[in-house]
Design an enzyme around this catalytic site. Structure first.
Site, mmCIF file in Angstrom:
data_model
loop_
_atom_site.group_PDB
_atom_site.id
_atom_site.type_symbol
_atom_site.label_atom_id
_atom_site.label_comp_id
_atom_site.label_asym_id
_atom_site.label_seq_id
_atom_site.Cartn_x
_atom_site.Cartn_y
_atom_site.Cartn_z
ATOM 1 N N GLY A 327 -21.740 -16.048 -16.924
ATOM 2 C CA GLY A 327 -21.637 -17.476 -17.173
ATOM 3 C C GLY A 327 -20.287 -18.015 -16.718
ATOM 4 O O GLY A 327 -19.684 -17.536 -15.753
ATOM 5 N N SER A 328 -19.785 -19.003 -17.444
ATOM 6 C CA SER A 328 -18.553 -19.675 -17.019
ATOM 7 C C SER A 328 -17.292 -18.842 -17.218
ATOM 8 O O SER A 328 -16.217 -19.238 -16.762
ATOM 9 C CB SER A 328 -18.409 -21.005 -17.764
ATOM 10 O OG SER A 328 -19.426 -21.905 -17.366
ATOM 11 N N THR A 329 -17.401 -17.671 -17.882
ATOM 12 C CA THR A 329 -16.227 -16.797 -17.963
ATOM 13 C C THR A 329 -15.865 -16.243 -16.584
ATOM 14 O O THR A 329 -14.786 -15.672 -16.405
ATOM 15 C CB THR A 329 -16.478 -15.622 -18.929
ATOM 16 O OG1 THR A 329 -17.589 -14.841 -18.466
ATOM 17 C CG2 THR A 329 -16.766 -16.132 -20.337
ATOM 18 N N TYR A 330 -16.759 -16.450 -15.618
ATOM 19 C CA TYR A 330 -16.525 -16.006 -14.238
ATOM 20 C C TYR A 330 -15.596 -16.960 -13.493
ATOM 21 O O TYR A 330 -14.996 -16.592 -12.473
ATOM 22 C CB TYR A 330 -17.883 -15.949 -13.531
ATOM 23 C CG TYR A 330 -17.944 -15.150 -12.251
ATOM 24 C CD1 TYR A 330 -17.425 -13.868 -12.156
ATOM 25 C CD2 TYR A 330 -18.585 -15.678 -11.129
ATOM 26 C CE1 TYR A 330 -17.534 -13.135 -10.983
ATOM 27 C CE2 TYR A 330 -18.701 -14.953 -9.957
ATOM 28 C CZ TYR A 330 -18.168 -13.678 -9.891
ATOM 29 O OH TYR A 330 -18.276 -12.950 -8.734
ATOM 30 N N LYS A 331 -15.465 -18.184 -13.984
ATOM 31 C CA LYS A 331 -14.754 -19.222 -13.239
ATOM 32 C C LYS A 331 -13.272 -18.923 -13.003
ATOM 33 O O LYS A 331 -12.755 -19.212 -11.917
ATOM 34 C CB LYS A 331 -14.943 -20.570 -13.931
ATOM 35 C CG LYS A 331 -16.381 -21.079 -13.833
ATOM 36 C CD LYS A 331 -16.617 -22.341 -14.648
ATOM 37 C CE LYS A 331 -18.065 -22.804 -14.541
ATOM 38 N NZ LYS A 331 -18.356 -23.976 -15.399
#
Length: 666
Positions: A327-331
């Site tokens: 999810g957005s922890t990849y950003k």
């Protein structure tokens, strides 16, 4: 004259007979002499060795298995002495069933004992000693000993049995030992260590018990005994004591481990906490867990069916083998890739209008328009549009080539068996993965969702925590590990386990600072600000929400209308203190909704304990267990508080997430 002639004839006959008898006796004596020559001269050495072997017996002495401790000396695995009743099938004088029935008249033999014995016997050789009853009482030992003469091939043995005092808290890390099966025995027999396992019945099956088996097992000793013709021991000739196995001190902090497990309650998920300075694993949690003590004696069928058939999969090590979309922890990692590859500058503006169209397909953001954003604000507000465009500009192979050295979608090399690789997609990966030519082609639209941690992306929390450690430790990558020191049983000295030196990834420090500062902003004015109100330290983090099922472009996500196991996963990554991190965390709470609604509040309590020494109140723990982020109620914990704090019983309620402003993939 006739009589005289008869006498002469009889004398001749007698002499002839006497000569024949003498020749026969001489031949017989010659044979005896010849045989003696063969035995005493020709076969002297061979017969002497056989005679020696017939009068002596070599008995293996099984070494004591090494113990396992946490970083503060709390016992995680140890041994206790017990008496077992064991049967050697090859030595029985009557059918096995009759023997067991007769034994049952002296000591209690339950149906479970019989089933366990049958399974153990199936994996053993006919001349192996197989336990029928474990942990005999003193009264049972005395009762059987008085009747032992009736049971050739059955004996009472004193054994050291393995136990795991903290049970659930250590199962997925420490693992367990179990009886050696035939496959394992064949592998041992074919190895150089076969002699060292003579007399050994148990071996490490999972976790640290398996990966450090050679150290924990020790060195087998032996006794040379003089035996009588009946085979009974007469006296000891020589004694070579066994050398106990090394004890191990882990990097794990069991108090932290137990706190995390309490905070999860009945929910499923995984959390990995690492010291970014050296990649020592501080917590390695997979929920739900199981009791490893069930497996030591041979797990019963009912227990096995309950564990193996549970929809919650307690036997799955989610921290090591659970691969999830980040999810957005990849950003933050995408942002670092953009800076290092010069696809973006920190100040470059991207306008987020709430969606982005590519190839006629609309990629939406659930947060609506966020306006003009630079890189830091794109991370703080978790803009999907910013990272949609970035992924498209970079392309799947450029993303892959940057993320792979960070360890995402790769084996980290942690000292546990069974780690999975996950998926870090590339055009080559897709070509090798799918069989149909139409599926092997990479489509440009597939790249877009990769930017927000969706699509084919699939990583473990171990990989995420390890990559975050590299990001916050100045770009130096260490191999995560769980064993810190080993205790030599002879010298009684602890020796640090050697680790490979950290590898500098060559990132520009200015780029690392941009991303770290943006993650600090997430906790101050971004998507996790509510969870960190009043924190007595400064931390950095990033919320994430990962889809389990695809929601159509014209549909609106409504958790209440979706079965619990199809709801979004809640994720959070964090580091603290911000200026000199000593802990990096990756956390997922399965099917719990928004990242700031479930995972971030849980991680907040973990950081409160690790950084500020504050243990959450019972009310705060219950609120977290139920997925309700409450005001952080916490009370300082005494330095001498016991490791196993009283667990708070979670209420059996499904988690409910709150909208944190983090976005889900379209």
């Amino acid at each position: 004259m006739t009589e005289l002639r008869n006498v002469k004839v009889e004398v001749v006959r007698f002499r002839r007979r006497l000569l024949i008898l003498a020749l026969v006796m001489l031949a017989a004596f010659g044979l005896v002499v010849a045989r003696l020559v063969v035995l005493q001269v020709a076969r002297h050495d061979d017969l002497e060795e056989q005679a020696e072997n017939n009068s002596t017996a070599v008995l293996p002495i099984v070494p004591n298995r090494g113990e396992i401790f946490d970083r503060n000396g709390v016992v995680l695995a140890t041994n206790y002495k017990t008496y077992t009743l064991e049967i050697t099938p090859s030595k029985l004088d009557r059918p096995l069933d009759q023997v067991i029935d007769a034994i049952a008249q002296l000591v209690d033999v339950t149906p479970l004992d019989r089933k366990r014995f049958a399974r153990a016997r199936a994996d053993a050789r006919n001349f192996d000693s197989v336990p029928l009853r474990l942990r005999l009482t003193d009264a049972e030992v005395a009762r059987f000993a008085a009747q032992a003469y009736r049971f050739p091939g059955v004996e009472i043995k004193a054994r050291l049995m393995r136990t795991y005092p903290l049970g659930l808290a250590t199962a997925h890390v420490v693992g367990y030992i179990g009886r050696i099966n035939q496959t394992e025995q064949d592998r041992i027999d074919d190895s150089d260590d076969a002699d060292n396992y003579r007399g050994t019945d148990y071996i490490g099956k999972l976790g640290i018990e398996s990966s450090y088996e050679s150290l924990l097992h020790g060195a087998t000793g032996f006794q040379v005994m003089e035996t009588a013709a009946s085979g009974q021991a007469v006296r000891e000739l020589t004694d070579h004591p066994a050398t106990p196995g090394d004890s191990l001190r882990l990097t794990l902090d069991i108090k932290l481990q137990q706190l995390v497990e309490q905070l999860y309650g009945n929910r499923r998920g995984a959390l990995v906490a690492i010291d970014p300075r050296n990649s020592e694993v501080l917590a390695f949690v997979s929920q739900p867990s199981f009791d490893p003590n069930l497996f030591v004696d041979g797990i019963g069928q009912d227990d096995w069916d309950a564990l193996n058939g549970s929809p919650d999969k307690p036997l799955l090590n989610r921290a090591l083998r659970g691969a999830y979309p980040p999810g957005s922890t990849y950003k933050p990692f995408m942002a670092l890739a953009a800076l290092e590859g010069r696809y973006r500058t920190p100040a470059q503006i991207v306008v987020d209008r709430g969606s982005w169209t590519f190839g006629g397909h609309v990629f939406r953001s659930s947060d609506g328009p966020l306006g003009a954003l630079d890189m830091a604000h794109a991370i703080m507000k978790s803009s999907d549009v910013y990272f949609y465009q970035l992924a498209n500009d970079m392309g799947v192979n450029a993303i892959h080539d940057f993320m792979a050295p960070l360890g995402l979608g790769q084996l980290t090399g942690i000292d546990l068996p069974g780690e999975v690789r996950g998926v870090l997609p590339s055009t080559q990966w897709k070509h090798q993965t799918f069989k149909r030519p139409a599926q092997q082609k990479w489509y440009a639209g597939e790249t877009i969702s990769l930017g927000i941690g969706q699509g084919y992306n699939s990583f473990t929390m171990l990989q995420m925590a390890s990559a975050l450690s590299t990001l916050v430790d100045g770009g130096v990558r260490h191999v995560p590990h769980l064993v810190r020191e080993r205790l030599d049983p002879v010298s009684q000295k602890w020796t640090p386990m050697s680790q490979p030196p950290g590898r500098n990834m060559g990132y520009h420090q200015a780029n690392l600072s941009v991303v770290r500062n943006a993650m600090i902003g997430v906790t101050q004015q971004g998507t996790s600000r509510a969870a960190f109100v009043g924190a007595p330290y400064l931390s950095g983090g990033k919320t994430g929400t990962a889809q389990v099922i695809t929601i159509g472009q014209k549909s609106h996500y409504n958790a209440a209308r979706i079965p619990e196991r199809y709801r979004d996963h809640s994720l959070y990554i964090a580091f603290a203190p911000a200026d000199n991190p000593t802990i990096a965390i990756a956390c997922i709470v399965e099917n719990a909704g928004w990242g700031a609604g479930a995972a971030a509040p849980l991680v907040r309590r973990v950081l409160d304990y690790w950084i500020a020494g504050r243990y959450p109140s019972d009310e705060a723990i219950k609120a977290i267990q139920q997925g309700h982020p409450a005001t952080p109620g916490a009370a300082p914990r005494r330095a001498d508080a016991p490791a196993s704090a009283e667990a708070v019983q979670p209420e059996d309620q499904p988690p409910s997430g709150a909208d944190d402003g983090d976005s889900a993939a379209p």
